[in-house]
Motif scaffolding. Structure first.
Motif, PDB file in Angstrom:
ATOM      1  N   PRO A   1     -75.871  45.842  25.576  1.00 26.25           N
ATOM      2  CA  PRO A   1     -76.609  44.802  24.941  1.00 26.25           C
ATOM      3  C   PRO A   1     -77.863  45.554  24.027  1.00 26.25           C
TER       4      PRO A   1
ATOM      5  N   SER B   1     -87.054  34.767  22.102  1.00 24.83           N
ATOM      6  CA  SER B   1     -85.644  34.052  21.425  1.00 24.83           C
ATOM      7  C   SER B   1     -86.548  33.131  20.313  1.00 24.83           C
TER       8      SER B   1
ATOM      9  N   CYS C   1     -79.068  32.690  17.389  1.00 24.63           N
ATOM     10  CA  CYS C   1     -78.351  33.748  17.670  1.00 24.63           C
ATOM     11  C   CYS C   1     -77.336  33.889  16.243  1.00 24.63           C
TER      12      CYS C   1
ATOM     13  N   GLN D   1     -72.164  37.270  17.277  1.00 26.44           N
ATOM     14  CA  GLN D   1     -72.939  37.698  18.532  1.00 26.44           C
ATOM     15  C   GLN D   1     -72.635  36.743  19.584  1.00 26.44           C
TER      16      GLN D   1
ATOM     17  N   CYS E   1     -75.291  35.601  22.861  1.00 26.10           N
ATOM     18  CA  CYS E   1     -76.524  35.557  23.156  1.00 26.10           C
ATOM     19  C   CYS E   1     -76.755  34.942  24.569  1.00 26.10           C
TER      20      CYS E   1
ATOM     21  N   TRP F   1     -79.805  33.795  27.404  1.00 24.04           N
ATOM     22  CA  TRP F   1     -81.161  33.976  27.745  1.00 24.04           C
ATOM     23  C   TRP F   1     -81.415  33.882  29.368  1.00 24.04           C
TER      24      TRP F   1
ATOM     25  N   ARG G   1     -83.730  37.894  25.771  1.00 21.59           N
ATOM     26  CA  ARG G   1     -82.340  37.230  25.261  1.00 21.59           C
ATOM     27  C   ARG G   1     -81.718  38.605  25.362  1.00 21.59           C
ATOM     28  N   HIS G   2     -80.416  38.679  25.829  1.00 24.21           N
ATOM     29  CA  HIS G   2     -79.656  40.044  25.751  1.00 24.21           C
ATOM     30  C   HIS G   2     -78.516  39.413  24.778  1.00 24.21           C
ATOM     31  N   THR G   3     -78.262  40.596  23.740  1.00 27.63           N
ATOM     32  CA  THR G   3     -77.367  40.091  22.798  1.00 27.63           C
ATOM     33  C   THR G   3     -76.309  41.170  22.776  1.00 27.63           C
ATOM     34  N   TYR G   4     -74.920  40.547  22.610  1.00 30.38           N
ATOM     35  CA  TYR G   4     -73.674  41.441  22.520  1.00 30.38           C
ATOM     36  C   TYR G   4     -72.996  41.256  21.318  1.00 30.38           C
ATOM     37  N   GLU G   5     -72.514  42.154  20.705  1.00 35.66           N
ATOM     38  CA  GLU G   5     -71.720  42.004  19.731  1.00 35.66           C
ATOM     39  C   GLU G   5     -70.351  42.586  19.875  1.00 35.66           C
TER      40      GLU G   5
END
Length: 141
Positions: free
Chosen positions: A39, A45, A50, A54, A56, A58, A67-71
């Protein structure tokens, strides 16, 4: 490098700064891509913001906390992706356009709680999970 002076100002310093700037820009452009399934760094945030594409997560309910964001470009599809060590999540926004399953366990174990978003009767946003999320799986469709 050429050195000339104009009204007592040395052009050498300006030429050196331009060269250093060009090298820095090339170094940034040639940096290796992020490792798969990692991530982006957690950050605060903005009211559950988001971006499109993505997923997202929290760490606290109501889209608060780190926040951890993945794509899709850096997350393996249909693979178990545990949150970083020691991290948990309690709210999420799924803007990937694909179903995402959240797991209570960090190993995507189906003996604990797990849910898919969006799913039957659930949207793509969840302000408070019924359990702490330890891992995710993004599905093909």
């Amino acid at each position: 490098m050429r050195t000339t002076t104009k009204r007592g100002t040395t052009v050498r310093a300006l030429t050196t700064l331009a060269t250093v700037g060009a090298v820095a820009a090339m170094t940034t452009a040639l940096a290796p891509p992020r490792a798969s399934a990692q991530p982006t760094a957690p950050h605060a945030s903005r009211s559950g913001a988001c971006a499109a594409g993505q997923l997202c997560l929290w760490e606290r309910p109501d889209f608060k906390g780190p926040r951890h964001t993945y794509e899709l470009s850096n997350t393996d599809i249909e693979s178990c992706v545990p949150l970083p060590a020691g991290a948990r999540a309690e709210s999420l926004a799924n803007r990937t356009g694909r179903p995402v399953t959240t797991y209570q366990s960090a190993e995507c174990g189906e003996t604990g709680e797990f849910d898919t978003y969006p799913g039957k009767g659930s949207g793509a946003r969840l302000s408070e999970s019924p359990y702490q999320i330890g891992a995710i799986k993004i599905w093909e469709r």
